[in-house]
Write a protein that holds these residues in place. Structure first.
Motif, PDB file in Angstrom:
ATOM      1  N   PRO A  18       0.843  -1.205   0.000  1.00 33.40           N
ATOM      2  CA  PRO A  18       0.000   0.000   0.000  1.00 33.40           C
ATOM      3  C   PRO A  18       0.875   1.251   0.000  1.00 33.40           C
ATOM      4  O   PRO A  18       1.841   1.351   0.767  1.00 33.40           O
ATOM      5  CB  PRO A  18      -0.807  -0.133   1.298  1.00 33.40           C
ATOM      6  N   VAL A  19       0.544   2.206  -0.882  1.00 30.18           N
ATOM      7  CA  VAL A  19       1.332   3.430  -1.005  1.00 30.18           C
ATOM      8  C   VAL A  19       0.400   4.639  -1.003  1.00 30.18           C
ATOM      9  O   VAL A  19      -0.781   4.548  -1.357  1.00 30.18           O
ATOM     10  CB  VAL A  19       2.177   3.443  -2.293  1.00 30.18           C
ATOM     11  N   PHE A  20       0.941   5.754  -0.591  1.00 26.46           N
ATOM     12  CA  PHE A  20       0.235   7.023  -0.730  1.00 26.46           C
ATOM     13  C   PHE A  20       0.607   7.626  -2.082  1.00 26.46           C
ATOM     14  O   PHE A  20       1.784   7.751  -2.409  1.00 26.46           O
ATOM     15  CB  PHE A  20       0.629   7.989   0.396  1.00 26.46           C
ATOM     16  N   ARG A  73      -3.174  -0.039  -3.501  1.00 31.88           N
ATOM     17  CA  ARG A  73      -2.285  -1.060  -4.069  1.00 31.88           C
ATOM     18  C   ARG A  73      -2.322  -1.037  -5.592  1.00 31.88           C
ATOM     19  O   ARG A  73      -1.424  -1.567  -6.246  1.00 31.88           O
ATOM     20  CB  ARG A  73      -2.700  -2.460  -3.571  1.00 31.88           C
ATOM     21  N   ASP A  74      -3.394  -0.439  -6.155  1.00 29.35           N
ATOM     22  CA  ASP A  74      -3.567  -0.395  -7.599  1.00 29.35           C
ATOM     23  C   ASP A  74      -4.085   0.982  -8.005  1.00 29.35           C
ATOM     24  O   ASP A  74      -4.775   1.654  -7.237  1.00 29.35           O
ATOM     25  CB  ASP A  74      -4.557  -1.467  -8.063  1.00 29.35           C
ATOM     26  N   PHE A  75      -3.761   1.377  -9.223  1.00 27.23           N
ATOM     27  CA  PHE A  75      -4.227   2.639  -9.791  1.00 27.23           C
ATOM     28  C   PHE A  75      -4.504   2.369 -11.264  1.00 27.23           C
ATOM     29  O   PHE A  75      -3.589   2.064 -12.030  1.00 27.23           O
ATOM     30  CB  PHE A  75      -3.154   3.721  -9.608  1.00 27.23           C
ATOM     31  N   SER A 256       8.066   5.492  -2.261  1.00 26.14           N
ATOM     32  CA  SER A 256       9.031   4.575  -2.845  1.00 26.14           C
ATOM     33  C   SER A 256       8.476   3.157  -2.789  1.00 26.14           C
ATOM     34  O   SER A 256       7.948   2.716  -1.775  1.00 26.14           O
ATOM     35  CB  SER A 256      10.354   4.662  -2.092  1.00 26.14           C
ATOM     36  N   CYS A 257       8.572   2.418  -3.923  1.00 27.17           N
ATOM     37  CA  CYS A 257       7.962   1.090  -4.001  1.00 27.17           C
ATOM     38  C   CYS A 257       8.496   0.358  -5.221  1.00 27.17           C
ATOM     39  O   CYS A 257       9.240   0.915  -6.029  1.00 27.17           O
ATOM     40  CB  CYS A 257       6.440   1.213  -4.100  1.00 27.17           C
TER      41      CYS A 257
END
Length: 298
Positions: A18-20, A73-75, A256-257
């Protein structure tokens, strides 16, 4: 291609955790001055709990400004548009006229190295009473002397590198054409969009890049440096600006990912139920990225 064609273009990002996401800017809506008639247009974005506003940038391009309140998690971005590709009648390739003071933004070239100086000198020696014919000749010079190659990595080569390598992607050769014209005192701008065209296996679509030059009393005229031809109804302009980075299909920041990018385009022809064609799926691994959304235009 005398019937409406519907394009479904999906861009999907998957993140390893999970990212912002920071504010995302999407430039995938046809330009207001696009000469190809757009019959219908929709853009769907997932996750659905986002905030979206439409705005125009300084060059008149449509931009979707998208924000998320939570980690994702997805866009996903899905564009569906129907375009009428019936060839236009008449001979005027005018896109739009821009007042002279506003043209200054499209006239500043980068410094020229030896390859570019030699090319500009040769281009400047072409003389014809028809300014469009003169630019078409320069466009053919570039298409003849640079071999097309697909480059999935982000960024645009400068004119000196493209001439030195004698090869480049569509965005590299378009930027070369722009630099040549600007050194000759001719306003030129960078365009990104869709290219729908027939090939041996049917009809295909790609994200593409080309250039436009502003000709007095005519307006902005499109030149495809990959084919060496003027642009046609199959060139659907999404964004035009002074520099390539200003027309990136998707741009924005995130944590960062490790990320994976999938792009697919599907064409549907009106009145024909049996020729839906999945043109291409591109998969790109992006590691340790802060800004993975500068999709390469091949």
């Amino acid at each position: 291609m005398n019937r409406p064609v519907t394009l479904v273009h999906r861009t999907s990002y998957h993140y390893d955790r999970p990212v912002f996401l920071g504010p995302q800017t999407i430039r995938l809506r046809p330009h207001a001055a696009c000469p190809t008639p757009i019959v219908s247009y929709t853009m769907d974005i997932a996750p659905h709990d986002h905030h979206r506003t439409w705005r125009h940038d300084d060059f008149g391009n449509h931009e979707a400004h998208v924000t998320f309140d939570r980690q994702v998690r997805d866009f996903d971005i899905t564009v569906r548009l129907t375009a009428d590709l019936t060839p236009a009648t008449g001979s005027a390739p005018c896109v739009e006229l821009t007042p002279a003071p506003a043209l200054a933004a499209f006239m500043t070239p980068q410094a020229a190295g030896p390859h570019l100086r030699a090319f500009v000198a040769e281009a400047a020696s072409i003389h014809t009473a028809d300014p469009c014919a003169r630019l078409a000749a320069i466009n053919r010079m570039i298409a003849t002397r640079t071999t097309y190659r697909t480059r999935m990595e982000a960024g645009v080569w400068d004119a000196e590198e493209t001439l030195g390598r004698q090869t480049g992607s569509c965005r590299d050769s378009a930027w070369l054409f722009i630099q040549v014209l600007r050194h000759m005192g001719i306003p030129a701008r960078f365009v990104s969009g869709y290219l729908i065209q027939p090939d041996a296996s049917g009809t295909t679509c790609d994200l593409h890049a080309w250039a436009q030059a502003h000709i007095p009393d005519i307006g902005w005229v499109g030149f495809d440096t990959t084919s060496g031809l003027l642009t046609s109804r199959g060139h659907i302009a999404l964004a035009a600006a002074a520099h390539p980075e200003q027309v990136a299909p998707v741009s924005g920041l995130l944590d960062s990912c490790n990320a994976t990018l999938d792009v697919s385009m599907t064409l549907h022809h009106a009145g024909r139920s049996d020729n839906t064609k999945a043109h291409e799926i591109k998969v790109q691994k992006i590691k340790d990225c802060h800004d993975p959304h500068g999709n390469a235009i091949s």
